[in-house]
Motif scaffolding. Sequence first.
Motif, PDB file in Angstrom:
ATOM      1  N   ASN A  39       0.897  -1.184  -0.024  1.00 56.19           N
ATOM      2  CA  ASN A  39       0.011  -0.015   0.075  1.00 56.19           C
ATOM      3  C   ASN A  39       0.896   1.144  -0.027  1.00 56.19           C
ATOM      4  N   LEU A  40       1.942   1.271   0.826  1.00 55.66           N
ATOM      5  CA  LEU A  40       2.775   2.498   0.813  1.00 55.66           C
ATOM      6  C   LEU A  40       3.417   2.748  -0.776  1.00 55.66           C
ATOM      7  N   GLU A  41       3.861   1.626  -1.326  1.00 57.19           N
ATOM      8  CA  GLU A  41       4.377   1.504  -3.033  1.00 57.19           C
ATOM      9  C   GLU A  41       3.430   2.271  -3.646  1.00 57.19           C
ATOM     10  N   LEU A  42       2.095   1.668  -3.487  1.00 56.02           N
ATOM     11  CA  LEU A  42       0.865   2.371  -4.543  1.00 56.02           C
ATOM     12  C   LEU A  42       0.534   3.700  -4.242  1.00 56.02           C
ATOM     13  N   LEU A  43       0.564   3.969  -2.697  1.00 59.75           N
ATOM     14  CA  LEU A  43       0.353   5.563  -2.407  1.00 59.75           C
ATOM     15  C   LEU A  43       1.466   6.485  -2.784  1.00 59.75           C
ATOM     16  N   GLY A  44       2.973   5.730  -2.685  1.00 58.97           N
ATOM     17  CA  GLY A  44       3.836   6.819  -3.076  1.00 58.97           C
ATOM     18  C   GLY A  44       3.867   6.948  -4.441  1.00 58.97           C
ATOM     19  N   ARG A  45       3.292   6.302  -5.431  1.00 57.63           N
ATOM     20  CA  ARG A  45       3.343   6.514  -6.726  1.00 57.63           C
ATOM     21  C   ARG A  45       2.085   7.306  -7.048  1.00 57.63           C
ATOM     22  N   SER A  46       1.098   7.504  -6.145  1.00 54.73           N
ATOM     23  CA  SER A  46      -0.026   8.146  -6.544  1.00 54.73           C
ATOM     24  C   SER A  46       0.100   9.524  -6.005  1.00 54.73           C
ATOM     25  N   ILE A  47       1.208   9.672  -5.210  1.00 54.20           N
ATOM     26  CA  ILE A  47       1.252  11.293  -4.794  1.00 54.20           C
ATOM     27  C   ILE A  47       2.898  11.697  -5.326  1.00 54.20           C
ATOM     28  N   GLU A  48       3.217  11.411  -6.427  1.00 57.86           N
ATOM     29  CA  GLU A  48       4.551  11.613  -6.779  1.00 57.86           C
ATOM     30  C   GLU A  48       4.757  13.269  -6.827  1.00 57.86           C
ATOM     31  N   ALA A  49       3.421  14.089  -7.040  1.00 58.92           N
ATOM     32  CA  ALA A  49       4.059  15.494  -6.921  1.00 58.92           C
ATOM     33  C   ALA A  49       3.993  16.273  -5.699  1.00 58.92           C
ATOM     34  N   ASN A  50       3.684  15.134  -4.866  1.00 55.70           N
ATOM     35  CA  ASN A  50       3.808  15.788  -3.235  1.00 55.70           C
ATOM     36  C   ASN A  50       5.078  15.558  -2.508  1.00 55.70           C
ATOM     37  N   GLU A  51       6.084  16.167  -2.628  1.00 52.17           N
ATOM     38  CA  GLU A  51       7.226  15.849  -2.140  1.00 52.17           C
ATOM     39  C   GLU A  51       7.387  15.579  -0.601  1.00 52.17           C
ATOM     40  N   LYS A  52       6.779  16.488   0.191  1.00 53.64           N
ATOM     41  CA  LYS A  52       6.551  16.240   1.723  1.00 53.64           C
ATOM     42  C   LYS A  52       6.051  15.050   1.879  1.00 53.64           C
ATOM     43  N   ALA A  53       4.902  14.613   1.257  1.00 55.44           N
ATOM     44  CA  ALA A  53       4.146  13.349   1.379  1.00 55.44           C
ATOM     45  C   ALA A  53       5.003  12.020   1.004  1.00 55.44           C
ATOM     46  N   GLN A  54       5.739  12.397  -0.105  1.00 60.27           N
ATOM     47  CA  GLN A  54       6.822  11.212  -0.490  1.00 60.27           C
ATOM     48  C   GLN A  54       7.671  11.136   0.396  1.00 60.27           C
ATOM     49  N   ARG A  55       8.443  12.081   1.107  1.00 57.35           N
ATOM     50  CA  ARG A  55       9.383  11.697   2.393  1.00 57.35           C
ATOM     51  C   ARG A  55       8.748  11.022   3.334  1.00 57.35           C
ATOM     52  N   ARG A  56       7.633  11.260   3.608  1.00 57.04           N
ATOM     53  CA  ARG A  56       7.087  10.428   4.755  1.00 57.04           C
ATOM     54  C   ARG A  56       6.733   8.775   4.441  1.00 57.04           C
ATOM     55  N   VAL A  57       6.404   8.868   3.120  1.00 57.22           N
ATOM     56  CA  VAL A  57       5.827   7.468   2.517  1.00 57.22           C
ATOM     57  C   VAL A  57       7.225   6.633   2.540  1.00 57.22           C
ATOM     58  N   SER A  58       8.338   7.438   2.003  1.00 56.95           N
ATOM     59  CA  SER A  58       9.640   6.965   2.006  1.00 56.95           C
ATOM     60  C   SER A  58      10.252   6.311   3.370  1.00 56.95           C
ATOM     61  N   ALA A  59       9.962   7.284   4.202  1.00 53.69           N
ATOM     62  CA  ALA A  59      10.246   6.881   5.724  1.00 53.69           C
ATOM     63  C   ALA A  59       9.562   5.710   6.255  1.00 53.69           C
ATOM     64  N   ALA A  60       8.286   5.777   5.887  1.00 51.17           N
ATOM     65  CA  ALA A  60       7.351   4.596   6.307  1.00 51.17           C
ATOM     66  C   ALA A  60       7.738   2.980   5.570  1.00 51.17           C
ATOM     67  N   ILE A  61       8.249   3.331   4.328  1.00 47.58           N
ATOM     68  CA  ILE A  61       8.570   2.272   3.614  1.00 47.58           C
ATOM     69  C   ILE A  61      10.025   1.626   4.303  1.00 47.58           C
ATOM     70  N   ASP A  62      10.927   2.474   4.499  1.00 47.16           N
ATOM     71  CA  ASP A  62      12.110   2.077   5.196  1.00 47.16           C
ATOM     72  C   ASP A  62      12.042   1.396   6.491  1.00 47.16           C
ATOM     73  N   ALA A  63      11.005   1.904   7.272  1.00 48.46           N
ATOM     74  CA  ALA A  63      10.728   1.203   8.561  1.00 48.46           C
ATOM     75  C   ALA A  63      10.038  -0.115   8.479  1.00 48.46           C
ATOM     76  N   ALA A  64       9.285  -0.272   7.544  1.00 46.45           N
ATOM     77  CA  ALA A  64       8.894  -1.895   7.008  1.00 46.45           C
ATOM     78  C   ALA A  64       9.631  -2.565   6.789  1.00 46.45           C
ATOM     79  N   GLN A  65      10.514  -2.079   5.665  1.00 48.89           N
ATOM     80  CA  GLN A  65      11.623  -2.938   5.219  1.00 48.89           C
ATOM     81  C   GLN A  65      12.660  -3.308   6.302  1.00 48.89           C
ATOM     82  N   SER A  66      12.748  -2.316   7.327  1.00 46.07           N
ATOM     83  CA  SER A  66      13.642  -2.719   8.617  1.00 46.07           C
ATOM     84  C   SER A  66      12.950  -4.021   9.159  1.00 46.07           C
ATOM     85  N   GLY A  67      11.591  -3.903   9.367  1.00 38.69           N
ATOM     86  CA  GLY A  67      10.965  -5.039   9.789  1.00 38.69           C
ATOM     87  C   GLY A  67      11.096  -6.401   9.369  1.00 38.69           C
ATOM     88  N   ALA A  68      10.895  -6.017   7.889  1.00 40.21           N
ATOM     89  CA  ALA A  68      11.274  -7.293   7.151  1.00 40.21           C
ATOM     90  C   ALA A  68      12.390  -8.050   7.186  1.00 40.21           C
TER      91      ALA A  68
END
Length: 837
Positions: A469-498
């Motif tokens: 969902n984070l990847e899908l969300l990230g591609r849907s808000i490519e124009a929002n840089e601030k939101a993209q950073r937050r999504v990237s941080a969430a993806i990094d955290a989830a990948q750390s869990g993985a």
Amino acid sequence: MPAVAPLPNDEARRLETLRRYAILDTPAEPCFDRIARLAARQFRTPIALISLVDERRQWFKAKCGLAAEETDRDIAFCAHTILHDDVLVVPDTRLSSVFADNPLVTGEPGIRFYAGAPLVAPDGTRIGTLCVIDTKPRDGLCAEDQACLRDFAAITIDELEMRAAAGGFADEIEARLEAEGKLKATAQKLDSFVQHAPFGVAMLDISGRFLSASERWRSDHQLTDTSLLGQHYDQVAPGAAMGSGDSFDRCLSGEVVTCAEQAIKHGGDIRWRRWELHPWWDDSGELGGVLAFSEDITEQKQVELQLKQNKDFLAAVLDSIQEGIVACDAEGRLSLFNQAARRFHGIAERPITPDRWAEYYDLYRADGKVPLEQEEIPLFRAIEGNVVRGAEMVIAPRDQPPRQIIANACPFYDSEGNKLGAVASMVDVTEQKTLENQLVQSQKMEAVGQLTGGLAHDFNNLLAVVLGNLELLGRSIEANEKAQRRVSAAIDAAQSGAELTKRLLAFSRRQVLQAEVVLANDLIRDMEELLKRTLGEVVELRLSLSEECLRTNIDPSQLKTAILNLAVNARDAMPDGGKLTIESALTVIGEADAVSSPEAVAGEHIVISVSDNGCGMSPEVARQVFEPFFTTKEVGKGTGLGLSMVYGFAKQSGGYLDVISEVGAGTTVRLYLPRDKGDCRAKAVFELPPSRGSFKAAKVLVVEDRADVRAVASAQLLELGCAIVEAKSGAEALDLLQCHADIDLLFTDIVMAGGMSGIELAKQALLKAPRLKLLYTSGFAEASMIQDALTDSGQILLTKPYGRDDLARALSTALDRGDGPTQDMESIPTQVGRVGQ
């Protein structure tokens, strides 16, 4: 200072009796000299004396083998003898508190053995002694020998009495007759003694002709003819009568000759005989010939032989058993030990006296660290009277690995209950303990694996939903840089869990590996820049790579992660900077090395060594570095899973790890991986994942029992351009296959609720649509167990959580393959894991 003998209670009366004999300071007399010589021959001593003790001195009336005429009473042995009622025997003067410092012991004539019988006058006073002396220690005198010595003393007193009785000239004839009678009686006594002695006696002249021979001598040599007298000994018993070789000639030179030889008796029996030859002198002091003493020692030899055979048999039995056996006497002196005991203690086969054993090993308690005190040693406890059972200890030879030992010990006693010593048996349980530790480690890994496997399915499904969902969300808000950073941080955290889940699975050897041919040197060179950035400027990186072809079949991403983990740990061990060296080499592990090292695997291996010159580790820490969650770092600075992941990856890949470390000198970790013997070639170039919309012609049946995971997978597939049909169970998927004949690929979870696994679904689906392509996914740990079977049959397993790019690569590979599986799927297990955990 020598011990001075006190005066007897009857000293005055004793001196009066001594003077009555009027014997002091008188010339030598043949009768007394003969008694002394006979005593020396009888007891086989070089010295025999008839001594008389007055107020200040010891004076010799007769002497054989001694030049001195008298000694001071303060150092006289006989001054002590007259204090005793019976024979005084000193087996070894140097061990005697009374005589050890005596000048006659420390100087000439060097007395070591002394036996003296007091000369007891008819009035009961003891005026002197008849003694025999040797310059070598002896065991003592038996009761029979002591009685013989008393007889010689009695004969001497009889002679003194006879001499004293002939005091007046008027009574000279009567005294002479009386003396002759006594001499005759004495001669009869001596003759009776010789004839009935328990050994043979013969007298020969200097030419070797018999002058006399006792009855025992004649009997031992089967000589019944009285014509023995005057014959040469070679005529009587050629080559055997006088020992062997030049024994007779040596005796004529003044030497006392002792020898033992075998003789063949009539009837063919082999008899052992002991010979002793003494020179004798006539009244004028001229050498008269040889006195020969012969004793049959066959029974003694047979006993010695039997004892030796018993000892050899016992030694052979003890050396044939695997238990170590050690025995000691009541004072703790080691008296028996077998080969196993020597091996445990690191004692070589060369002779080493037991009192020096402790120079070659150390003893510790069961932990191998605390030294074992003497009172804790099982054998010592047994000497104290304790029975020891199951005592654990460690024997550490100086130049060998320590051995873990379980010992039993107990004292042993004679038939009268006197403690004779103690015996201990030892069992080497080093290998058993090693196996126990390996079992504990295996159980620990299994426990972690079960825990991880139980959590991995649901956890990875959750992460799949989050990441998808984070990847899908990230591609849907490519124009929002601030939101993209937050999504990237969430993806990094989830990948750390993985990644954390993957590390746990790696240690328990349940991760899914994507193995391929890898050239180790190329992989390490590709990582050089990454490693330099990771290590920082204060750590110097050096590569020392082999020129040989180091090819292995391995999961390259996991190998990179393993090397990176080792490098990070090395960096942390060098906080002030240092040198990190990565080496590669080809080595062969032999069968012997594989047996001696539990972790080793026989065969050809490539070795990747990561070495630092940092703080190093103690042996205790080094033994635990591969344990899950073990870390020496501060709280919050390490999970304790880095090295355990490397360990699990190596073991799952058919290799192993070892670590060498020394405090203050650094650490080397060596990663052994099986060598692939194929030809070296350039490594493959990885293609970029297919782009969005590249699968427009593909129709995919998505089967997933969890709606949230199914929704994410479907969304990712739609984004990639696929047409989607969804099913929440295997049964529903089979029904949809009946309605949709144009489905190209079955994308199914392996572990699902509803009683049908993804493997079973695929088997039944292929019966309906043989050309159907297959792609599996799973977040369950046990799926790794069927990975090889899936790969062999040409199928693909995509592990959860996965990203869109991972899905695109797997989808592309599955669709590009031929029709259906390449091998029979019957070998693939249908049920995997436990649903609902």
